[in-house]
Design a protein around this motif. Structure first.
Motif, PDB file in Angstrom:
ATOM      1  N   UNK A 133     -62.130 -16.408  29.316  1.00 15.82           N
ATOM      2  CA  UNK A 133     -61.415 -17.604  29.715  1.00 15.82           C
ATOM      3  C   UNK A 133     -61.116 -18.466  28.513  1.00 15.82           C
ATOM      4  N   UNK A 134     -60.191 -19.387  28.688  1.00 13.09           N
ATOM      5  CA  UNK A 134     -59.760 -20.237  27.584  1.00 13.09           C
ATOM      6  C   UNK A 134     -60.743 -21.368  27.333  1.00 13.09           C
ATOM      7  N   UNK A 135     -61.092 -21.530  26.080  1.00 10.55           N
ATOM      8  CA  UNK A 135     -61.975 -22.621  25.677  1.00 10.55           C
ATOM      9  C   UNK A 135     -61.191 -23.613  24.829  1.00 10.55           C
ATOM     10  N   UNK A 136     -61.599 -24.874  24.905  1.00  4.49           N
ATOM     11  CA  UNK A 136     -60.949 -25.915  24.117  1.00  4.49           C
ATOM     12  C   UNK A 136     -61.985 -26.614  23.250  1.00  4.49           C
ATOM     13  N   UNK A 137     -61.734 -26.626  21.963  1.00  5.05           N
ATOM     14  CA  UNK A 137     -62.625 -27.365  21.064  1.00  5.05           C
ATOM     15  C   UNK A 137     -61.774 -28.072  20.032  1.00  5.05           C
ATOM     16  N   UNK A 138     -61.909 -29.382  19.962  1.00  4.42           N
ATOM     17  CA  UNK A 138     -61.103 -30.142  19.007  1.00  4.42           C
ATOM     18  C   UNK A 138     -61.774 -30.067  17.645  1.00  4.42           C
ATOM     19  N   UNK A 139     -61.625 -28.906  17.025  1.00  2.00           N
ATOM     20  CA  UNK A 139     -62.263 -28.650  15.736  1.00  2.00           C
ATOM     21  C   UNK A 139     -61.759 -29.637  14.689  1.00  2.00           C
ATOM     22  N   UNK A 140     -62.655 -30.108  13.831  1.00  2.00           N
ATOM     23  CA  UNK A 140     -62.217 -31.026  12.776  1.00  2.00           C
ATOM     24  C   UNK A 140     -61.171 -30.383  11.867  1.00  2.00           C
ATOM     25  N   UNK A 141     -61.328 -29.107  11.610  1.00  6.77           N
ATOM     26  CA  UNK A 141     -60.321 -28.461  10.757  1.00  6.77           C
ATOM     27  C   UNK A 141     -60.058 -27.028  11.204  1.00  6.77           C
ATOM     28  N   UNK A 142     -59.032 -26.847  12.025  1.00  7.11           N
ATOM     29  CA  UNK A 142     -58.618 -25.483  12.364  1.00  7.11           C
ATOM     30  C   UNK A 142     -58.168 -24.794  11.080  1.00  7.11           C
ATOM     31  N   UNK A 143     -58.389 -23.480  10.985  1.00 14.49           N
ATOM     32  CA  UNK A 143     -57.961 -22.834   9.752  1.00 14.49           C
ATOM     33  C   UNK A 143     -57.794 -21.324   9.913  1.00 14.49           C
ATOM     34  N   UNK A 144     -57.054 -20.761   8.961  1.00 19.24           N
ATOM     35  CA  UNK A 144     -56.936 -19.310   8.810  1.00 19.24           C
ATOM     36  C   UNK A 144     -56.446 -18.600  10.076  1.00 19.24           C
ATOM     37  N   UNK A 145     -55.351 -19.092  10.631  1.00 21.59           N
ATOM     38  CA  UNK A 145     -54.770 -18.415  11.787  1.00 21.59           C
ATOM     39  C   UNK A 145     -55.716 -18.423  12.969  1.00 21.59           C
ATOM     40  N   UNK A 146     -56.020 -17.232  13.489  1.00 20.66           N
ATOM     41  CA  UNK A 146     -56.869 -17.166  14.680  1.00 20.66           C
ATOM     42  C   UNK A 146     -58.358 -17.234  14.371  1.00 20.66           C
ATOM     43  N   UNK A 147     -58.733 -17.386  13.117  1.00 20.54           N
ATOM     44  CA  UNK A 147     -60.154 -17.414  12.788  1.00 20.54           C
ATOM     45  C   UNK A 147     -60.812 -18.663  13.371  1.00 20.54           C
ATOM     46  N   UNK A 148     -60.177 -19.793  13.212  1.00 15.96           N
ATOM     47  CA  UNK A 148     -60.735 -21.024  13.769  1.00 15.96           C
ATOM     48  C   UNK A 148     -59.633 -21.828  14.399  1.00 15.96           C
ATOM     49  N   UNK A 149     -59.643 -21.868  15.725  1.00 15.42           N
ATOM     50  CA  UNK A 149     -58.568 -22.524  16.460  1.00 15.42           C
ATOM     51  C   UNK A 149     -59.142 -23.516  17.468  1.00 15.42           C
TER      52      UNK A 149
END
Length: 569
Positions: free
Chosen positions: A136-152
């Motif tokens: 299922x889809x998770x939502x996390x307002x990461x401080x810094x998304x990075x590197x494509x799908x690695x950290x979203x």
RNA sequence: CGGGGCGUGGCCCAGCGGUAGGGCGCCUGGUUUGGGACCAGGAGGUCGGCAGUUCGAGUCUGCCCGCCCCGACCA
């Protein structure tokens, strides 16, 4: 699938914003398209890979006794207040208001809801254990998304939860999930390392991460080549060489003009760094913390944060250090008052240390713990580095980089207590359910697979998760006999259940098509061309090999099947 | 949030006060065809937004927004 019908096109130029290989290649091959920072569409090619990964995960979860369900991403904020995780997640929790002004959250994970479900449905020890999972889809307002799908910030996760009557049962579920995870990665064609891990914001006791080893990984894994001990550097346990104790000497102040670093001090006094103590200053939830550690070691901030039970930990600024009355470069815990003081275990691993004198340009020699100073907390806060000793077998440790592609936790009874999830045991006594949770980031796993499996020309897909198995390239398709043969082969392979991507574009040159095939990196490439057909053959090449072989037309389907079954691990 | 960088046709970029350009891609016709071909013609842009300076702003100034990279977080 025909390339002429595929909506996506490969890019000729490298996307300049993409630093990491997986990000660059996924954009270039037309696998993903960015919508916002850390938010991506999975385009048709990527979606096929993701579904293959999901299906492998499903099969292994089901085989391990998991029951699939689907819980909502949109949840009332009250649930998060009740578990106390609204503040634990803080800014990372996406929150919004509905039209009535009621606060809602987009779930970053599902312990709250799943525990509520189990509370309502499990009353007896006979109902346990239970393993529930969803993709299922998770939502996390990461401080810094990075590197494509690695950290979203929005991503598909397989999350599983075990509910057990006691610790032994939890251990069984935990082991079953660990084995299922090993099976999943093996079946995806991806070797992983299972390492001891810190349990982070989720909370709990035992915890292991599954890491795909690649030099560009964001995590450091400490590994023992001798006994196979593996742990995230955040978690790895410190052991110390026994230093032969010396007779304790008295404290003596010495002049150390201008010296503010351990290296400078050790050099000046001609002593090893391990004969000094280092002072480091942090702010934990707004309050200053004084940390003492042996001079040759670095502070592990995760261990420190856990020791302090702090939500937020960072290095103190120069201003904060000054305000606390500390002398940067010449500080020690001797005479320290009014500030929380933490000491690493290493301060007990030697004696007669050189420490700061708490005034500029002076240090003290002959410092001994606990004779000369005290700490509020003494615990292991050392950051383990290569060359340190294995806690099991004392062999010097290696460090490798990895991407975390799965994480399992023993949660214990915390959530069950928050939500009142209990059962009656065989004696009729009410007991609290104990829990485990188990996560795999599906998109991250795909990105990590590409990060680990690529070369200068493009992706080298592991066969089980490739969008298609065969890239059928037709060259010079304006020649009708070539087009006819290619078409027949395409249909034959499809009929046999092989996933084929057929490059049927009549107006593309050989260079374009072959480069596209290398870029996308499907396991097998077949080339139909006038030159090959003159010999009654088709060229067959595995993406991972450098050499191609000529295969007679009527044997192609068989050879393809052979090659595919050989590549399943 | 701190530090660095960038926003100009679908993609990659140039232009740095004076009538918006190139390459790729796309459309039409023709020639090509084993490692990103060629010729001719064509379509496509409120230069991230708002305010200001100026006779004149893609270009200068201010504010805002967005995106990327380095650090604190995690699947």
């Amino acid at each position: 699938m025909r390339v002429s019908r595929l909506v996506t096109k490969s890019l000729r130029d490298d996307p300049p914003e993409a630093e990491s290989a997986s990000h660059r290649l996924m954009l270039k091959a037309g696998l993903i398209y960015q919508v916002a920072a850390g938010v991506y569409s999975a385009l048709p090619l990527a979606w096929r890979s993701l579904r293959k990964i999901e299906n492998i995960i499903r099969e292994e979860m089901d085989a391990a006794g998991g029951q699939e369900l689907l819980m909502p991403a949109l949840q009332p904020m009250e649930l998060w207040e009740q578990s106390g995780r609204r503040s634990a997640f803080g800014e990372n929790l996406f929150s919004l208001q509905d039209r009535r002004g009621r606060e809602m959250a987009l779930a970053p994970t599902h312990e709250e809801v799943v525990t509520s479900i189990v509370r309502a449905n499990v009353q007896s020890y006979r109902d346990l254990p239970v393993i529930l999972y969803q993709i299922q889809t998770k939502f996390r307002d990461e401080p810094r998304p990075r590197a494509g799908l690695i950290r979203v910030r929005e991503f598909a996760m397989k999350d599983a939860y075990s509910f057990n009557a006691d610790d032994d049962s939890l251990d069984d579920s935990y082991q079953a999930m660990a084995q299922a995870y090993r099976n999943i990665y093996r079946r995806c064609g991806l070797p992983v390392l299972m390492a001891e891990a810190d349990s982070g914001a989720i909370g709990g006791k035992d915890s292991h991460e599954f890491l795909l080893i690649t030099p560009t990984g964001e995590d450091t894994v400490i590994h023992c080549a001798s006994c196979q001990y593996a742990a995230n550097a955040e978690k790895a346990e410190a052991v110390y060489r026994e230093l032969s104790p010396e007779p304790e000497q008295p404290l003596e102040e010495i002049s150390t003009p201008g010296l503010k670093t351990i290296a400078g001090l050790a050099d000046f006094l001609d002593i090893p760094a391990e004969k000094t103590l280092k002072a480091v200053f942090y702010m934990a939830d707004g309050a200053p913390v004084f940390v003492t550690i042996r001079g040759d070691l670095e502070v592990n901030e995760v261990k420190l944060k856990n020791a302090l039970h702090a939500n937020d930990l960072r290095m103190a600024s120069d201003a904060e250090v000054a305000e606390a009355g500390l002398v940067a470069g010449s500080a020690s815990a001797i005479g320290l008052e009014g500030i929380t003081s933490v000491g690493d275990l290493s301060i007990s691993s030697g004696n007669n240390f050189v420490v700061g004198a708490n005034r500029p340009d002076f240090h003290l020699r002959g410092a001994n713990y606990p004779r000369d100073f005290n700490v509020d907390i003494q615990t292991d806060i050392t950051l383990i580095q290569p060359g340190h000793l294995c806690p099991n077998c004392r062999t010097p440790l290696d460090a490798v980089r990895g991407i975390e592609v799965g994480h399992i936790f023993k949660l214990g009874t915390g959530y069950a207590e928050s939500f009142g999830a209990t059962y009656l045991d065989s004696e009729g006594q009410q007991q609290t359910i104990t829990m485990g949770c188990y996560g795999i980031g599906v998109g991250r796993l795909l990105a990590a697979a590409i990060e680990q499996n690529h070369d200068d020309d493009g992706i080298v897909f592991p066969a089980p998760i490739a969008p298609y198995q065969v890239h059928l390239v037709g060259l010079n398709l304006t020649d009708e006999s070539v087009a006819g043969e290619a078409e027949r082969l395409y249909q034959r392979l499809e009929l046999e259940g092989v996933d084929v991507l057929y490059d049927d574009r009549p107006d593309r040159t050989a260079g374009v098509k072959l480069n596209d095939a290398d870029l996308l990196g499907l396991p097998i490439r077949l080339v139909v061309s006038p030159r090959n057909l003159r010999n009654g053959a088709v060229e067959m090449k595995e993406r991972k090999d450098s050499e191609a072989v000529m295969v007679p037309l009527d044997e192609v389907a068989t050879k393809v099947q052979e090659s595919l079954s050989a590549s399943v691990l």
